[in-house]
Every structure is written in structure tokens, then in C-alpha cells.
Design a protein around this motif. Structure first.
Motif, PDB file in Angstrom:
ATOM      1  N   ILE A   9       3.755  -8.056 -94.547  1.00 57.76           N
ATOM      2  CA  ILE A   9       3.145  -8.741 -93.948  1.00 57.76           C
ATOM      3  C   ILE A   9       1.919  -9.851 -94.104  1.00 57.76           C
ATOM      4  O   ILE A   9       1.975 -10.463 -92.507  1.00 57.76           O
ATOM      5  N   SER A  10       1.910  -9.848 -95.671  1.00 57.30           N
ATOM      6  CA  SER A  10       1.745 -11.680 -95.522  1.00 57.30           C
ATOM      7  C   SER A  10       2.865 -12.946 -94.899  1.00 57.30           C
ATOM      8  O   SER A  10       1.714 -13.860 -94.447  1.00 57.30           O
ATOM      9  N   VAL A  11       3.910 -12.158 -95.430  1.00 54.85           N
ATOM     10  CA  VAL A  11       4.724 -13.609 -95.046  1.00 54.85           C
ATOM     11  C   VAL A  11       5.439 -13.231 -94.358  1.00 54.85           C
ATOM     12  O   VAL A  11       5.120 -14.714 -93.818  1.00 54.85           O
ATOM     13  N   VAL A  12       4.754 -12.378 -92.926  1.00 59.86           N
ATOM     14  CA  VAL A  12       5.511 -13.055 -91.952  1.00 59.86           C
ATOM     15  C   VAL A  12       3.895 -13.633 -91.076  1.00 59.86           C
ATOM     16  O   VAL A  12       4.250 -14.458 -90.197  1.00 59.86           O
ATOM     17  N   LYS A  13       3.003 -13.212 -91.389  1.00 60.53           N
ATOM     18  CA  LYS A  13       1.380 -14.167 -91.024  1.00 60.53           C
ATOM     19  C   LYS A  13       2.026 -15.414 -91.559  1.00 60.53           C
ATOM     20  O   LYS A  13       1.635 -16.430 -90.403  1.00 60.53           O
ATOM     21  N   ALA A  14       2.492 -16.185 -92.623  1.00 64.63           N
ATOM     22  CA  ALA A  14       2.139 -17.256 -93.219  1.00 64.63           C
ATOM     23  C   ALA A  14       3.523 -17.934 -92.561  1.00 64.63           C
ATOM     24  O   ALA A  14       3.664 -19.636 -92.436  1.00 64.63           O
ATOM     25  N   THR A  15       4.385 -17.513 -91.526  1.00 59.75           N
ATOM     26  CA  THR A  15       4.921 -18.312 -91.160  1.00 59.75           C
ATOM     27  C   THR A  15       5.366 -18.482 -89.523  1.00 59.75           C
ATOM     28  O   THR A  15       5.700 -18.519 -88.298  1.00 59.75           O
ATOM     29  N   LYS A  16       4.027 -18.406 -89.415  1.00 62.80           N
ATOM     30  CA  LYS A  16       3.441 -18.945 -87.690  1.00 62.80           C
ATOM     31  C   LYS A  16       3.225 -19.962 -87.760  1.00 62.80           C
ATOM     32  O   LYS A  16       2.772 -20.705 -89.120  1.00 62.80           O
ATOM     33  N   TYR A  17       3.540 -20.580 -86.905  1.00 63.31           N
ATOM     34  CA  TYR A  17       3.786 -22.876 -87.012  1.00 63.31           C
ATOM     35  C   TYR A  17       2.861 -22.747 -85.808  1.00 63.31           C
ATOM     36  O   TYR A  17       2.526 -22.189 -84.874  1.00 63.31           O
ATOM     37  N   TYR A  18       1.855 -24.139 -86.622  1.00 59.72           N
ATOM     38  CA  TYR A  18       1.138 -24.829 -85.594  1.00 59.72           C
ATOM     39  C   TYR A  18       0.675 -26.128 -85.633  1.00 59.72           C
ATOM     40  O   TYR A  18       1.565 -26.630 -86.517  1.00 59.72           O
ATOM     41  N   THR A  19       1.125 -27.196 -84.596  1.00 65.02           N
ATOM     42  CA  THR A  19       1.185 -28.258 -84.081  1.00 65.02           C
ATOM     43  C   THR A  19       0.429 -28.487 -85.166  1.00 65.02           C
ATOM     44  O   THR A  19      -0.969 -28.531 -84.610  1.00 65.02           O
ATOM     45  N   VAL A  20      -0.031 -30.000 -85.101  1.00 66.65           N
ATOM     46  CA  VAL A  20      -0.589 -31.398 -85.478  1.00 66.65           C
ATOM     47  C   VAL A  20      -1.951 -31.335 -84.343  1.00 66.65           C
ATOM     48  O   VAL A  20      -2.697 -30.751 -84.833  1.00 66.65           O
ATOM     49  N   GLU A  21      -1.603 -31.388 -82.905  1.00 72.21           N
ATOM     50  CA  GLU A  21      -2.402 -31.425 -82.103  1.00 72.21           C
ATOM     51  C   GLU A  21      -3.534 -30.194 -82.129  1.00 72.21           C
ATOM     52  O   GLU A  21      -4.720 -30.530 -81.451  1.00 72.21           O
ATOM     53  N   GLU A  22      -2.928 -29.247 -82.020  1.00 71.51           N
ATOM     54  CA  GLU A  22      -3.095 -27.440 -82.473  1.00 71.51           C
ATOM     55  C   GLU A  22      -4.370 -27.683 -83.452  1.00 71.51           C
ATOM     56  O   GLU A  22      -6.118 -27.284 -82.741  1.00 71.51           O
TER      57      GLU A  22
END
Length: 436
Positions: A9-22
Motif C-alpha cells: 500500500i505504501s508503494v502505491v501511495k508513493a506513486t501518486k504524482y503532483y505538479t509543482v504548481e499543485e
């Protein structure tokens, strides 16, 4: 739930991506995200547990804190273990943040680590501490030998002020974790030197000083420039205060009254008040105990010769002398530089815009505690100070490559720059106040 499933689950969460602006939108005290090495960390709830205090984390909220984090931590592998639980994803457009300057500075950082410039010479720090103790012993010997005469009072005050100034540079080393590989040993010696030898709070110093390093000369973020009710610094603050008709001092004369309200009063008055307030507000009884041991020793040594009030007078005169030394040395490398609101610059650019050096000579190195290499110290705050001069030529080369000014002056020119800055800032305020 099994351990393997939790890790998945930790690995799945860590793969979420955010842009710099976000990520930049999470820039508040209760909504604080940081970018470090391409990872996104949510520190909103954890910030108060940070050993360096929550404020320093808030100063980088929504920003890339990679180089600041690297600079402050010499135990990165250990700290990284605790950061995993705070990681909420990756930066989607991380490569867009990686400028050539950032890459070149990180190469320089790696060179410093690989070439041994982050390693200490134990003899340097042993001798430095011994010479502080020798100065204190000599001060007492003078008083004892001259049987508490007024001449002994004056000589002892000079010797004690010298010891105190040098102890100030020494505690600075321990506070930056630049003496021992062990954090625990650095903390212990920091308590001893700043508490028992200097009568100040280690936690108070950490709280102030690391904010200064994180955002030097940045308005509302660097506590060292938060003195607007007495002095206005730089170009931005005097103009803003002048237009709004703020302040009650004749700031156009601040370059003159600085000699009466600055160096003479900083340590004897202001730092005592702030120390006491901080210790009792935080209920920091360990630091209070260390301070008590200093005063017990001081009055036990000098009370028999000068009485209680005489010993107190010796203490305050010592602080008065030390305050001049401390103020000129610590302010010469920052006050003449840019004082401005946060521009969210990269680590290297920020430090060079707000910090300058003073020429290196054996006397200057000793007199300033190697703070004449203030640029290098700000870039590499955990580097042992006896190595700062070795990295300086490489920092100059990097500045030249990227067309960034590297300012270095003779000692007394640097002192004069403080007064010239105060005069210029006062004139800016006057013009904005009366003609703006």
C-alpha cells in the motif's frame, strides 16, 4: 493486515504524482508540503515535532527544500527513515525544477563529501576549547594575584570578553553539528558551552539561528533582521514603512544611534530578556539549569573580591565588551547585502545574494571564528570551519561560471559597510516618508 500488504500500500501511495504548481498551493502553516529530491512530503501535522522547530519548515512550505534539507542534515540516511511515513507522492515535473546551477552546486556538495571536507580535525576543536578555558583561568589569576584591584577588574573583563566571544564561535560549531559525528555528542557539548560557559539557552539559539540560515535576510522569515522598531534594513522595508508612515524612530539618523542602541545593548540587555522569556515560555528547565551553573560559578569566583554587585558589574561590563565584538562580526556579512521579501530562489542564489565574506588572515580567522567565510558556511553549514577556506576557491569558480557576484571585503571595510547600509536605508525611509 500483514507487513507485506502494508508495504504494498505504501508503494502505491508513493506513486501518486503532483505538479509543482499543485504543491505550491500547500504553503500554509496547517497545510505544509515540501519537495525534497523529487518526493513530496506532507508536514502539516508533523511540523511541531520537528527538532529544529515548525517555523523553519513553514519557511519552505510549497517549495523545493532539497538543498536546504541536505545542508542541515549530516545524518541523511537516518533522517530519511522517518520521512517515509510523510511521503505522499512524487513531483511530476521534477526535471523542470532542476536548473544547471542546482546540478552544479550538488556536484560541488558531493565533491566536498568525497574529498573529506566534511570531516573534522579533532585537534582544532580541542585546542580551541582549551584556549577558551585558559583565558578564563588567566582572568581569575589576574584578579587573585592583584587582590581584586580596579586594574584587575578591567584586565579580567577584557580576558573574559575574549573568552566569551570565542566560546560563542565554539557553541556555533556544536550547534551546527559540525564537530562530532554523533548528534548526541554535539548536543551535549552545545549545552555545556552555550549554557555553562556562556549562560544562554541552546534551544533558543537553535530556534533563532536555523531560521536565519534557512532564509537569510528574508523579511518575516529571518529573525535576525526583525528589528524594524529600532532599525530599518535594506531597500524594501524602509520604503514600505516610509510610505505607510510607520515607526517612531528617526531612521534617517540610524547610522549614528546604532553606536548607542546596537552593539552596546544587544547582549547585555536584549539577549538576556529574550533568553529568559524563551526558557520560561518553553519550560526548558535543562537550559535554565545550565545557565544557573554559569552564574553560580561566576559569583563564587569573583564575589569574594568585588562583592555581589561588583561581580555583577564585572559580568555586565564583560557582556558590554563582548557585545561589540559579536555584533560587528555577525552583522558585517549580512546587513550590507540584500534584505527583501521571499523570492523563492534556489539555495545557492539565495545565500550568495544575502551573504558576503571578509578577507582571510590568521587574525581574521580567529577573531571571527571563521565567520569571515560566511558564504561557504551558509552553503555548507555542517562543514567543519577549518575546511571552509579550502572549499572557497571552488565556490568562487561556480559563481563565476553562473555570473553570480561573490563579495569579499577587508575586515574594516566590512564594518564600514554596516554603517553605510544603515545610512542609505535611513535616507530611503526619509524620502518615502516625507516625499513618497
Amino acid at each position: 493486515m500483514g507487513k507485506e500488504a502494508y508495504n504494498d500500500i505504501s508503494v502505491v501511495k508513493a506513486t501518486k504524482y503532483y505538479t509543482v504548481e499543485e504543491i505550491k498551493q500547500h504553503n500554509k502553516r496547517d497545510d505544509n508540503w515540501l519537495m525534497i529530491n523529487g518526493k513530496v512530503y506532507d508536514l502539516s501535522r508533523w511540523a511541531k515535532k520537528h527538532p529544529g522547530g515548525a517555523k523553519i519548515l513553514g519557511h519552505y512550505a510549497g517549495e523545493d527544500a532539497t538543498d536546504a534539507w541536505t545542508a542541515f542534515h549530516n545524518d541523511k540516511e537516518y533522517v530519511s527513515k522517518f520521512m517515509k511515513a510523510l511521503c505522499v507522492g512524487d513531483v511530476k515535473d521534477w526535471e523542470d525544477c532542476e536548473t544547471d546551477l542546482k546540478k552544479d552546486f550538488r556536484k560541488l556538495r558531493k565533491y566536498a563529501e568525497d574529498s573529506g571536507l566534511m570531516k573534522i580535525n579533532p585537534a582544532f576543536y580541542i585546542l580551541h576549547l582549551l584556549h577558551i578555558l585558559a583565558l578564563e583561568a588567566l582572568a581569575y589569576f589576574v584578579v587573585w594575584n592583584w587582590e581584586g584591584s580596579m586594574g584587575a577588574f578591567l584586565v579580567a573583563a577584557v580576558l573574559l570578553a575574549t573568552a566569551q566571544a570565542q566560546a560563542g564561535w565554539s557553541q556555533h560549531d556544536y550547534g551546527h553539528m559540525s564537530v562530532f559525528p554523533s548528534h548526541k555528542m554535539n548536543h551535549i557539548f552545545h549545552h555545556i558551552v552555550i549554557g555553562h560557559i556562556k549562560a544562554a539557552s541552546s534551544h533558543w539559539w537553535n530556534f533563532r539561528h536555523f531560521q536565519h540560515h534557512a532564509k537569510p535576510n528574508v523579511v518575516t522569515k529571518d529573525p535576525d533582521i526583525d528589528i524594524a522598531y529600532l532599525f530599518l534594513l535594506g531597500d524594501y522595508v524602509p520604503k514600505a514603512w516610509g510610505k505607510k508612515k510607520l515607526g517612531f524612530m528617526p531612521y534617517n539618523f540610524q547610522h549614528s544611534y546604532f553606536f548607542f542602541l546596537g552593539p552596546p545593548l544587544l547582549l547585555p540587555i536584549y539577549f538576556h530578556i529574550e533568553n529568559i522569556f524563551f526558557v520560561f515560555k518553553r519550560r526548558d528547565y535543562v537550559d535554565l539549569l545550565m545557565t544557573v551553573t554559569f552564574f553560580y560559578k561566576f559569583f563564587w569566583l569573583y564575589g569574594p573580591y568585588y562583592g555581589g554587585w561588583g561581580a555583577f558589574g564585572l559580568y555586565m561590563f564583560m557582556r558590554f565588551l563582548e557585545s561589540h565584538w559579536f555584533t560587528w562580526v555577525t552583522q558585517m556579512s549580512h546587513l550590507p547585502m540584500r534584505v527583501e521579501k521571499d523570492k523563492e530562489e534556489d539555495w545557492f542564489t539565495l545565500q550568495l545574494a544575502t551573504t558576503c565574506n571578509v578577507d582571510s588572515t590568521p587574525f581574521n580567522d580567529w577573531f571571527t571564528g571563521h565567520l569571515n567565510f560566511q558564504i561557504e558556511h551558509h552553503l555548507f553549514p555542517t562543514m567543519p570551519r577549518h575546511n571552509l577556506g579550502k572549499i572557497a576557491p571552488l565556490v568562487k569558480s561556480l559563481c563565476k561560471k553562473h555570473n553570480i557576484p561573490y563579495r569579499c571585503s577587508p575586515l574594516f571595510t566590512a564594518f564600514g559597510d554596516v554603517v553605510r547600509m544603515l545610512k542609505k536605508s535611513g535616507e530611503i525611509w526619509y524620502e518615502a516618508y516625507y516625499h513618497g
